[in-house]
Design an enzyme around this catalytic site. Structure first.
Site, PDB file in Angstrom:
ATOM      1  N   ASP A 131       9.844   5.827  -4.514  1.00 39.59           N
ATOM      2  CA  ASP A 131       9.963   4.549  -5.222  1.00 39.59           C
ATOM      3  C   ASP A 131      10.556   4.702  -6.621  1.00 39.59           C
ATOM      4  OD1 ASP A 131       6.862   3.183  -3.822  1.00 39.59           O
ATOM      5  OD2 ASP A 131       8.848   3.509  -2.969  1.00 39.59           O
ATOM      6  N   ARG A 155       5.574  -6.189   4.511  1.00 37.85           N
ATOM      7  CA  ARG A 155       5.052  -5.186   5.458  1.00 37.85           C
ATOM      8  C   ARG A 155       3.605  -4.829   5.175  1.00 37.85           C
ATOM      9  NH1 ARG A 155       8.247  -2.302   8.286  1.00 37.85           N
ATOM     10  NH2 ARG A 155       6.655  -0.713   8.499  1.00 37.85           N
ATOM     11  N   LYS A 208       0.805  -2.617  -7.785  1.00 31.61           N
ATOM     12  CA  LYS A 208       1.038  -3.428  -6.577  1.00 31.61           C
ATOM     13  C   LYS A 208       0.544  -2.697  -5.330  1.00 31.61           C
ATOM     14  CE  LYS A 208       5.164  -3.341  -4.551  1.00 31.61           C
ATOM     15  NZ  LYS A 208       5.138  -2.915  -3.136  1.00 31.61           N
ATOM     16  N   ASN A 209       0.874  -1.419  -5.217  1.00 35.62           N
ATOM     17  CA  ASN A 209       0.572  -0.686  -3.984  1.00 35.62           C
ATOM     18  C   ASN A 209      -0.887  -0.260  -3.863  1.00 35.62           C
ATOM     19  OD1 ASN A 209       3.161  -1.141  -3.282  1.00 35.62           O
ATOM     20  ND2 ASN A 209       3.900   0.920  -3.761  1.00 35.62           N
ATOM     21  N   CYS A 257      13.327  -3.466   7.900  1.00 36.90           N
ATOM     22  CA  CYS A 257      13.268  -3.327   6.444  1.00 36.90           C
ATOM     23  C   CYS A 257      14.573  -2.680   5.989  1.00 36.90           C
ATOM     24  CB  CYS A 257      12.079  -2.444   6.042  1.00 36.90           C
ATOM     25  SG  CYS A 257      11.976  -2.185   4.268  1.00 36.90           S
ATOM     26  N   ARG A 274       8.835  -9.172  -6.593  1.00 37.49           N
ATOM     27  CA  ARG A 274       7.820  -8.676  -5.655  1.00 37.49           C
ATOM     28  C   ARG A 274       6.990  -7.559  -6.269  1.00 37.49           C
ATOM     29  NH1 ARG A 274       9.583  -7.678   0.323  1.00 37.49           N
ATOM     30  NH2 ARG A 274       7.349  -7.266   0.280  1.00 37.49           N
ATOM     31  N   ARG A 301      10.950   1.719   9.664  1.00 34.94           N
ATOM     32  CA  ARG A 301       9.562   1.917   9.216  1.00 34.94           C
ATOM     33  C   ARG A 301       8.607   1.569  10.347  1.00 34.94           C
ATOM     34  NH1 ARG A 301       8.933  -0.839   3.386  1.00 34.94           N
ATOM     35  NH2 ARG A 301       7.096   0.509   3.278  1.00 34.94           N
ATOM     36  N   PRO A 302       8.429   2.500  11.314  1.00 37.75           N
ATOM     37  CA  PRO A 302       7.544   2.202  12.446  1.00 37.75           C
ATOM     38  C   PRO A 302       6.084   2.145  11.999  1.00 37.75           C
ATOM     39  CG  PRO A 302       8.223   4.509  12.477  1.00 37.75           C
ATOM     40  CD  PRO A 302       8.946   3.867  11.321  1.00 37.75           C
ATOM     41  N   ILE A 307      11.897  10.681   2.416  1.00 39.45           N
ATOM     42  CA  ILE A 307      10.916   9.753   2.986  1.00 39.45           C
ATOM     43  C   ILE A 307      11.620   8.658   3.792  1.00 39.45           C
ATOM     44  CG2 ILE A 307       8.969   8.211   2.478  1.00 39.45           C
ATOM     45  CD1 ILE A 307       8.366  11.040   1.626  1.00 39.45           C
TER      46      ILE A 307
HETATM   47  C1  EPZ Z   1       4.009   2.738   0.929  1.00 39.57           C
HETATM   48  O1  EPZ Z   1       4.648   2.199   2.077  1.00 39.57           O
HETATM   49  C2  EPZ Z   1       4.508   1.904  -0.261  1.00 39.57           C
HETATM   50  N1  EPZ Z   1       4.176   0.515  -0.023  1.00 39.57           N
HETATM   51  C3  EPZ Z   1       6.024   2.039  -0.384  1.00 39.57           C
HETATM   52  O2  EPZ Z   1       6.418   1.367  -1.582  1.00 39.57           O
HETATM   53  C4  EPZ Z   1       6.378   3.505  -0.553  1.00 39.57           C
HETATM   54  O3  EPZ Z   1       7.782   3.644  -0.552  1.00 39.57           O
HETATM   55  C5  EPZ Z   1       5.795   4.330   0.621  1.00 39.57           C
HETATM   56  O4  EPZ Z   1       4.375   4.120   0.724  1.00 39.57           O
HETATM   57  C6  EPZ Z   1       6.016   5.820   0.455  1.00 39.57           C
HETATM   58  O5  EPZ Z   1       5.486   6.265  -0.741  1.00 39.57           O
HETATM   59  C7  EPZ Z   1       2.901   0.103  -0.268  1.00 39.57           C
HETATM   60  O6  EPZ Z   1       2.020   0.859  -0.617  1.00 39.57           O
HETATM   61  C8  EPZ Z   1       2.635  -1.345  -0.105  1.00 39.57           C
HETATM   62  P1  EPZ Z   1       4.594   5.267   4.504  1.00 39.57           P
HETATM   63  P2  EPZ Z   1       4.184   2.663   3.562  1.00 39.57           P
HETATM   64  O7  EPZ Z   1       3.868   4.799   5.721  1.00 39.57           O
HETATM   65  O8  EPZ Z   1       2.766   3.018   3.547  1.00 39.57           O
HETATM   66  C9  EPZ Z   1       7.058   6.896   8.178  1.00 39.57           C
HETATM   67  C10 EPZ Z   1       7.649  -0.088  -2.967  1.00 39.57           C
HETATM   68  O9  EPZ Z   1       8.827  -0.006  -3.363  1.00 39.57           O
HETATM   69  N2  EPZ Z   1       6.024   6.262   9.036  1.00 39.57           N
HETATM   70  O10 EPZ Z   1       3.916   6.215   3.606  1.00 39.57           O
HETATM   71  O11 EPZ Z   1       4.677   1.667   4.493  1.00 39.57           O
HETATM   72  C11 EPZ Z   1       7.868   5.847   7.404  1.00 39.57           C
HETATM   73  O12 EPZ Z   1       8.896   5.307   8.192  1.00 39.57           O
HETATM   74  C12 EPZ Z   1       7.308   0.247  -1.493  1.00 39.57           C
HETATM   75  O13 EPZ Z   1       6.707  -0.404  -3.683  1.00 39.57           O
HETATM   76  C13 EPZ Z   1       6.049   6.522  10.392  1.00 39.57           C
HETATM   77  O14 EPZ Z   1       6.909   7.244  10.888  1.00 39.57           O
HETATM   78  O15 EPZ Z   1       5.055   3.996   3.700  1.00 39.57           O
HETATM   79  C14 EPZ Z   1       8.360   6.662   6.221  1.00 39.57           C
HETATM   80  O16 EPZ Z   1       9.508   7.367   6.597  1.00 39.57           O
HETATM   81  C15 EPZ Z   1       8.528   0.467  -0.654  1.00 39.57           C
HETATM   82  N3  EPZ Z   1       5.100   5.932  11.160  1.00 39.57           N
HETATM   83  C16 EPZ Z   1       7.199   7.618   5.975  1.00 39.57           C
HETATM   84  O17 EPZ Z   1       6.409   7.643   7.157  1.00 39.57           O
HETATM   85  C17 EPZ Z   1       4.112   5.118  10.635  1.00 39.57           C
HETATM   86  O18 EPZ Z   1       3.267   4.597  11.382  1.00 39.57           O
HETATM   87  C18 EPZ Z   1       6.297   7.208   4.808  1.00 39.57           C
HETATM   88  O19 EPZ Z   1       5.996   5.847   4.955  1.00 39.57           O
HETATM   89  C19 EPZ Z   1       4.110   4.885   9.252  1.00 39.57           C
HETATM   90  C20 EPZ Z   1       5.084   5.481   8.465  1.00 39.57           C
END
Ligand code: EPZ
Length: 409
Positions: free
Chosen positions: A296, A81, A11-12, A105, A388, A110-111, A318
């Site tokens: 995850d 998202r 999916k991701n 979320c 999902r 999740r900014p 995370i």
């Molecule tokens: C991806 O989300 C995955 N989703 C998530 O999987 C997964 O949990 C996450 O990566 C971490 O591995 C998809 O790929 C569609 P991040 P993403 O940006 O990219 C912070 C699932 O269950 N952050 O890597 O949105 C954020 O808040 C889903 O399949 C900022 O601070 O996650 C988090 O604490 C849930 N500013 C950390 O970074 C930003 O602009 C990592 O988030 C972006 C993120």
């Protein structure tokens, strides 16, 4: 649970790869697309933006339609998202984009500040208007940027900026880039479209912009989180499952932790066999960006630890608030105490079946795993969360001997 199960496409990986088709007017063919709510949502967004997007038996065919829009509206983006990753392709290809901010979320704050920081660094003018990110540029220009945040690298921010940089003038260097296999798979697809990318899979990615990208065909990597979920299913039910269509190299952190807990794992090129030779032991787990233990998989390993005699501490680095499943597991008799980003799990002999509520995708998977070993019946409500991210989960589990079925609410 015993037998063989085959994992679906990731999916991701498929979500940003579908978004990347916006970078060209030529047809693209994506194979191994899992039949999930989220895949369907991304295809809907592509159609709303002006693509023909057909899906049939795991294949998505995307091609140019007559009208093109640069808007991804709130109605669709608020349901998923990951749709925010159309921002990079739109601003790069159309020089303008209007994409709804994702909103709240349940797994935590999740900014998208890193996404905006990266796209701005490529020279886009960005403003926030009525809940939308509005981006404009005459021409994106390559730049050197640091994309690390307080929780480390960001997967979708890396994807968004990498996609935008493929059509920028000159070279872009992304430092503290995410190294997840899904980021690498996206880069591989972009390279097939004619992009010039190096260093994907490492914290430093280099992109040399090109004038245009062409169509391509790509098969998505297997879903390592679905595979990890079945590995826990084998251990929690004291079963023996061979999981096929898996790259065990993508599961290093998970395999290491499960072997520490006492799992017996046989790896072959495209499968992993999981069972247990001894009693499972309590282990401490800390979630980290790839190649660390994935967030995850946090909820799923908590279910296993909830019936493992002894104390284990699970630390969520995370999404420090990603513990919606704790209260539901405790409803089933588990003894889990939350202390900020830590969950202290005191293993018990047996969970008891109960009506429980799914709050997000991975929390719902942890409740399914707990229900497989609880006494009596567990009924999990709001399973749309599960749909999902897991394709035909109950059918796959039934084939392995699980008594799991769907009932009307
Ligand atoms: C991806 O989300 C995955 N989703 C998530 O999987 C997964 O949990 C996450 O990566 C971490 O591995 C998809 O790929 C569609 P991040 P993403 O940006 O990219 C912070 C699932 O269950 N952050 O890597 O949105 C954020 O808040 C889903 O399949 C900022 O601070 O996650 C988090 O604490 C849930 N500013 C950390 O970074 C930003 O602009 C990592 O988030 C972006 C993120």
């Amino acid at each position: 649970m015993r037998g063989e199960v085959s994992v679906s496409g990731a999916k991701n990986a498929v979500l940003p790869i579908l978004a990347a088709t916006l970078l060209t007017d030529e047809p693209c063919l994506i194979r191994g697309v899992p039949n999930l709510r989220d895949s369907a949502t991304m295809l809907k967004i592509l159609r709303a933006i002006g693509k023909n997007a057909e899906f049939d038996k795991g294949v998505a065919a995307v091609s140019k339609n007559k009208h093109t829009s640069f808007i991804a509206d709130y109605k669709l983006v608020s349901t998923m998202r990951a749709s925010f990753c159309v921002l990079g392709p739109l601003i790069a290809k159309l020089k303008k984009a209007k994409v709804s901010l994702p909103g709240g979320c349940v797994i935590g704050i999740r900014p998208v500040d890193l996404h905006l920081k990266g796209i701005k660094a490529l020279g886009a003018d960005i403003s926030i208007e009525s809940g939308y990110v509005v981006a404009k540029t005459k021409q994106l220009k390559g730049n050197h940027m640091y994309l690390g945040g307080i929780f480390g690298s960001s997967v979708l921010a890396t994807d968004n900026v990498m996609m935008a940089a493929t059509l920028a003038k000159g070279k872009t260097i992304i430092e503290s880039a995410a190294c997840e296999p899904e980021v690498v798979d996206l880069a591989e697809f972009l390279i097939k479209m004619g992009a010039k990318i190096k260093g994907h899979g490492t914290p430093v990615i280099e992109i040399e912009g090109v004038k245009e990208l062409h169509g391509a065909t790509h098969t998505v990597i297997p879903d390592r989180i679905e595979a990890g979920t079945f590995m826990i299913a084998a251990l929690i039910t004291a079963g023996d499952i061979t999981i096929k269509n898996v790259f065990y190299q993508h599961l290093g952190g998970v395999i290491d932790k499960l072997e520490e807990a006492g799992a017996y794992i046989i790896k072959t090129d495209h499968s992993v066999r999981v069972c247990r030779k001894t009693r499972i032991k309590p282990v401490n787990v800390t979630t980290l960006p790839y190649p660390g233990f994935p967030t995850d998989m946090q909820a799923q390993i908590m279910s296993l630890m909830s019936i493992t005699r002894g104390i284990s501490v699970i630390t969520e680095k995370i999404y420090p608030d990603r513990f919606m499943h704790v209260a539901e597991l405790n409803r089933m008799g588990a003894r889990i105490q939350r202390e900020g980003p830590h969950a202290i799990v005191e293993g018990i002999k047996k969970l008891s079946g109960a009506p429980v509520m799914a709050s997000d995708l991975r929390a719902s998977a942890s409740l399914v795993l707990a229900g497989l070993v609880a006494s009596d019946k567990t009924s999990i409500h709001r399973i749309y969360h599960l749909e999902r991210g897991y394709e035909n989960l109950e059918m796959k589990m039934q084939k392995l001997g699980a008594r799991i079925w769907r009932e009307k609410e």
